[in-house]
Design a protein around this motif. Structure first.
Motif, mmCIF file in Angstrom:
data_model
loop_
_atom_site.group_PDB
_atom_site.id
_atom_site.type_symbol
_atom_site.label_atom_id
_atom_site.label_comp_id
_atom_site.label_asym_id
_atom_site.label_seq_id
_atom_site.Cartn_x
_atom_site.Cartn_y
_atom_site.Cartn_z
ATOM 1 N N CYS A 1 1.014 -0.680 -0.308
ATOM 2 C CA CYS A 1 0.143 -0.116 -0.345
ATOM 3 C C CYS A 1 0.477 0.954 0.159
ATOM 4 O O CYS A 1 1.820 1.488 -0.056
ATOM 5 C CB CYS A 1 -0.844 0.133 1.600
ATOM 6 N N HIS B 1 -4.067 0.085 5.733
ATOM 7 C CA HIS B 1 -3.180 -0.273 6.877
ATOM 8 C C HIS B 1 -4.088 -1.356 7.847
ATOM 9 O O HIS B 1 -3.773 -2.767 7.750
ATOM 10 C CB HIS B 1 -2.107 0.313 6.904
ATOM 11 N N LEU C 1 -7.181 -4.290 6.493
ATOM 12 C CA LEU C 1 -6.215 -5.085 6.079
ATOM 13 C C LEU C 1 -5.356 -6.015 6.355
ATOM 14 O O LEU C 1 -5.660 -6.762 6.531
ATOM 15 C CB LEU C 1 -5.077 -4.795 4.811
ATOM 16 N N THR C 2 -4.144 -5.199 7.644
ATOM 17 C CA THR C 2 -4.644 -5.658 9.112
ATOM 18 C C THR C 2 -4.948 -6.659 9.860
ATOM 19 O O THR C 2 -4.921 -7.905 10.024
ATOM 20 C CB THR C 2 -3.529 -5.245 9.169
ATOM 21 N N VAL D 1 0.924 -6.084 5.834
ATOM 22 C CA VAL D 1 0.921 -5.353 4.977
ATOM 23 C C VAL D 1 2.300 -3.611 4.962
ATOM 24 O O VAL D 1 2.955 -3.526 5.722
ATOM 25 C CB VAL D 1 -0.123 -3.905 5.344
ATOM 26 N N THR E 1 4.373 -1.164 2.825
ATOM 27 C CA THR E 1 4.476 0.616 2.440
ATOM 28 C C THR E 1 5.442 1.245 1.578
ATOM 29 O O THR E 1 6.367 -0.079 2.222
ATOM 30 C CB THR E 1 3.861 1.316 3.684
#
Length: 386
Positions: free
Chosen positions: A322, A330, A333-334, A340, A342
């Motif tokens: 991301c 984040h 999704l976590t 994740v 980044t």
């Protein structure tokens, strides 16, 4: 030639299986996209100010390349082979018997023009004049893959004329009321007279391909994809997001993350009669959180919306990359069990996309699964005008 596990050198059936080889774009030689019938770029929040023309400034290109290179480093750190486009002079003017533009665009977003469907590479038609030859920076790679493995097929979709008759120029001046009246007709800036599609309007779900009808993909383009892919065992499903008055590319609107899970845009819901395809086949639709940047805070010359926040890159069913500042995404999704990763990518935004746009899958694990076993699908029969 095959890989060590016997798979073809080009093999990608969906958007989320473990990524093994990928192309990452480059900002070298990039130009501002010119005004043309299929595109009306504007300076953000200053629509009366002339949009820049010609090559982008060296410092703008350098900042974007720094972020693209960082993405490549992260991918390589995970054992993924990264390839890059060849140099190309996008400042060259383009002339055909039907049109001319003073310069071309860039090679930041290979996802827009190139797509891997199983063991096949398809070059999209493209919908804008400045992007007519945008496949050229990738041709050296396509030839390499095609020559190295006889299982690989390579298809170039029919190039449209991009003549004036291919566009509906009054589209750009329709008032909001007119757009609302026409939103269910899916009539945008391209007409239905020629085959037109951008690869980024497609999502891959094993043997099923979802295609958004948009400003960059028309019904003739979807019909061509059906005729081309159905004999190869695929099913092509058109989808529509009627509250998006300027739809262009599906990967900021409807993003499959893994089998059974799709990230959706709360501002652009899927048309009601098309939701059942997913819900009846056990797909969960989860709304993305509000992006950190508002539309007014996006880069001045960026033509994309704040929903570039959704333009994530899955590198496995459990790992997603991301943009580094999108903390609400984040966290979501976590919470759903993803690792994740980044990277900074805000300087790439004005080149037309984010992480998914800036990549083109060459090889992922996986095969042609049937992920819609209860789909009601009618093939496009000979002579049909669907």
């Amino acid at each position: 030639m095959a890989n060590g596990d016997g798979t073809a050198v080009v093999n990608s059936w969906n958007e989320w299986d473990t990524l093994r080889e990928v192309v990452v774009g480059s900002a070298d030689g990039a130009c501002y996209e010119p005004t043309e019938p299929g595109n009306r770029p504007q300076v953000r929040d200053r629509p009366d100010e002339p949009f820049p023309t010609g090559p982008k400034p060296p410092e703008v290109i350098a900042k974007a390349n720094e972020e693209l290179d960082r993405l490549a480093e992260v991918l390589e750190s995970r054992g993924i082979v990264v390839r890059r486009p060849a140099p190309y002079d996008f400042s060259q003017p383009l002339r055909t018997p039907h049109f001319g533009v003073e310069n071309q665009y860039c090679a930041v977003c290979p996802r827009d023009v190139m797509i891997t469907v199983g063991n096949e590479i398809i070059e999209a038609t493209m919908s804008r004049r400045a992007r007519y030859f945008e496949y050229e920076p990738y041709r050296h790679l396509v030839y390499e893959y095609w020559e190295s493995d006889p299982r690989i097929s390579w298809t170039v979709a029919p190039k449209p004329t991009m003549a004036s008759a291919m566009y509906r120029e009054e589209f750009w001046t329709w008032p909001l009321e007119e757009r609302h009246r026409r939103m269910h007709q899916s009539e945008f800036c391209v007409t239905q007279d020629e085959v037109v599609f951008d690869a980024a309007d497609m999502n891959r779900f094993g043997r099923d391909i979802v295609v958004q009808e948009s400003m960059t993909t028309n019904r003739a383009g979807i019909r061509w994809l059906k005729r081309h892919l159905e004999p190869r065992g695929f099913r092509v499903h058109p989808v529509h997001f009627p509250l998006d008055y300027f739809p262009s590319h599906i990967d900021c609107t409807f993003v499959p993350l893994r089998t059974g899970l799709i990230l959706t845009n709360p501002d652009r819901p899927l048309r009601e009669d098309e939701v059942a395809l997913f819900t009846e086949n056990d797909w969960k639709l989860v709304e993305a959180p509000e992006p950190v940047l508002s539309n007014s805070e996006m880069p001045t010359h960026c033509q994309s919306s704040k929903w570039l926040s959704m333009n994530v890159l899955s590198i496995s069913p459990t790992t997603v990359i991301c943009e580094e500042q999108e903390a609400p995404l984040h966290d979501l999704l976590t919470d759903m069990g993803f690792e994740v990763l980044t990277v900074p990518f805000r300087n790439v935004f004005e080149f037309g996309g984010s992480l998914h746009c800036a990549t083109w899958d060459i090889r992922r694990d996986g095969t042609a699964e049937d992920l819609f076993p209860r789909a009601k699908y009618t093939p496009l029969t000979a002579g049909s005008s669907r």
